[in-house]
Structure formats: C-alpha cells, structure tokens
Design a protein around this motif. Structure first.
Motif, PDB file in Angstrom:
ATOM      1  N   ARG A  99       0.846  -1.193   0.000  1.00 23.26           N
ATOM      2  CA  ARG A  99       0.000   0.000   0.000  1.00 23.26           C
ATOM      3  C   ARG A  99       0.881   1.242   0.000  1.00 23.26           C
ATOM      4  NH1 ARG A  99      -5.706  -0.304   0.963  1.00 23.26           N
ATOM      5  NH2 ARG A  99      -5.407   1.752   1.790  1.00 23.26           N
ATOM      6  N   ARG A 124       1.228   5.351   0.970  1.00 22.57           N
ATOM      7  CA  ARG A 124       0.735   6.299   1.980  1.00 22.57           C
ATOM      8  C   ARG A 124       1.256   7.687   1.637  1.00 22.57           C
ATOM      9  NH1 ARG A 124      -2.267   6.847   6.189  1.00 22.57           N
ATOM     10  NH2 ARG A 124      -1.680   8.145   7.945  1.00 22.57           N
ATOM     11  N   ASN A 127      -4.244   6.478   2.321  1.00 20.51           N
ATOM     12  CA  ASN A 127      -3.680   5.229   1.811  1.00 20.51           C
ATOM     13  C   ASN A 127      -4.219   4.954   0.415  1.00 20.51           C
ATOM     14  OD1 ASN A 127      -2.152   4.486   4.127  1.00 20.51           O
ATOM     15  ND2 ASN A 127      -4.048   3.908   5.137  1.00 20.51           N
TER      16      ASN A 127
END
Length: 192
Positions: free
Chosen positions: A94, A96, A117
């Motif tokens: 992911r 960020r 995110n």
C-alpha cells in the motif's frame, strides 16, 4: 549514434520537460486567500525505484504572494509551505501520502497532519499532484484591487533523502524534480 542519444537525454531541455503546472487559481474569501493548483510530473526512475524499496520521498509545496513596488524592493505579504511524504509499505503493498505544515513531527511545530492510503502508485501520484483549498494568506494580508505577483513551486526535497541517494541524484537530470509557475493576481473585494 549512442553519443547522440546520450546528449539528447542529458540536454537541459529534456531535463526540464518532466512536468508543468496545469492549473493555478487564487480565491479571496473572508477566511483568507486560498490557492488551488494542479500539476503533472514524471517520477524519475531513481525516485520510483527508491520508493518501491520502501524509502519515503519528501516533497515541498511553496506559495509566495508579493506586492511589486516601483519605489522600493518588492514586499512579500504572505508565504506558505506544505510538506508531503510519499511512502510504500512492501509488506501490505500500500502507498501512503501524508501532508503537513511542519517539516517533521519533531520540528517543534505542532500542526495538523493528513494521511491517505492508496492501492496503486498512480492513485497516490494523482493525489500528490493537486492541492485544493490551501490557505496561503490571512484576509488582512492583501488589499482590494491591488495586483500581486504569486509564485507557486512544488519540488522533491532532496535534503530528506538518504545520503547515498542524495549523492546519486546530484548531477543527474533524472534525480531532481521541480515545477513552478508565476502569475499576476488582482485581489477582488470581499463580498459580504
């Protein structure tokens, strides 16, 4: 043939073609002067590779409102800075993106930090490349019907990069990224 291709890739014109500001608007509201901006830029291969290895990249957005004066040097009436941090978490896969008014949390300035995110790098970059509703000046900083010069800049903060990457980015056209735009803006009267 290879020498010609290398010269084209290292030319200043090719290095500058990495991005541009496509929108820059200012609005005067009772709360202050608000900036909306959007830009497009490519991530250099060095930066993208470092991101995929889990190294966070720091960016800085800066806005400056200047009143030109014919009788003296120009007067800076407002200045604002926003720090952005893009990182990739390899374990969760992911991205960020964090935005803050302070450079680092330990900088001694307490401020609001916003984090988002994303599943894809493209989505994170789309969010990174726009700012909406950013208050850059107090209402009293600008006067009605006065023309100001506004300078907006977005850049990679190479001083926040790890030392080996800093040295690798120096002298490379692909290691440094920055976009900027200047415009004249006349402050309208605030409508009650």
């Amino acid at each position: 043939m290879l020498l010609t291709a290398a010269l084209i890739l290292l030319s200043p014109a090719h290095a500058q073609a990495r991005g541009e500001v496509i929108e820059l608007r200012l609005e005067r509201t009772p709360a202050g002067v608000v900036l909306n901006a959007a830009w497009q830029m490519e991530l250099p291969p060095l930066v993208e590779s470092a991101l995929y290895q889990g190294i966070a990249m720091h960016f800085v957005a800066e806005a400056q409102v200047v009143r030109p004066r014919w009788y003296w040097s120009d007067k800076t009436v407002a200045q604002a800075v926003r720090h952005l941090r893009l990182s990739y978490q390899p374990l969760t896969r992911r991205w960020r993106l964090t935005q803050s008014a302070a450079e680092r949390e330990d900088a001694g300035r307490v401020g609001l930090s916003l984090g988002q995110n994303f599943d894809e790098l493209g989505d994170a970059l789309a969010s990174l490349q726009r700012i909406a509703g950013w208050k850059i000046a107090e209402p009293s900083a600008v006067e009605d019907d006065v023309t100001y010069s506004v300078h907006f800049q977005f850049r990679l903060d190479t001083s926040q990069m790890p030392r080996p990457l800093q040295f690798g980015a120096v002298g490379r056209s692909g290691g440094n990224m920055s976009v900027s735009k200047r415009m004249s803006w006349t402050a309208p009267e605030i409508q009650p």
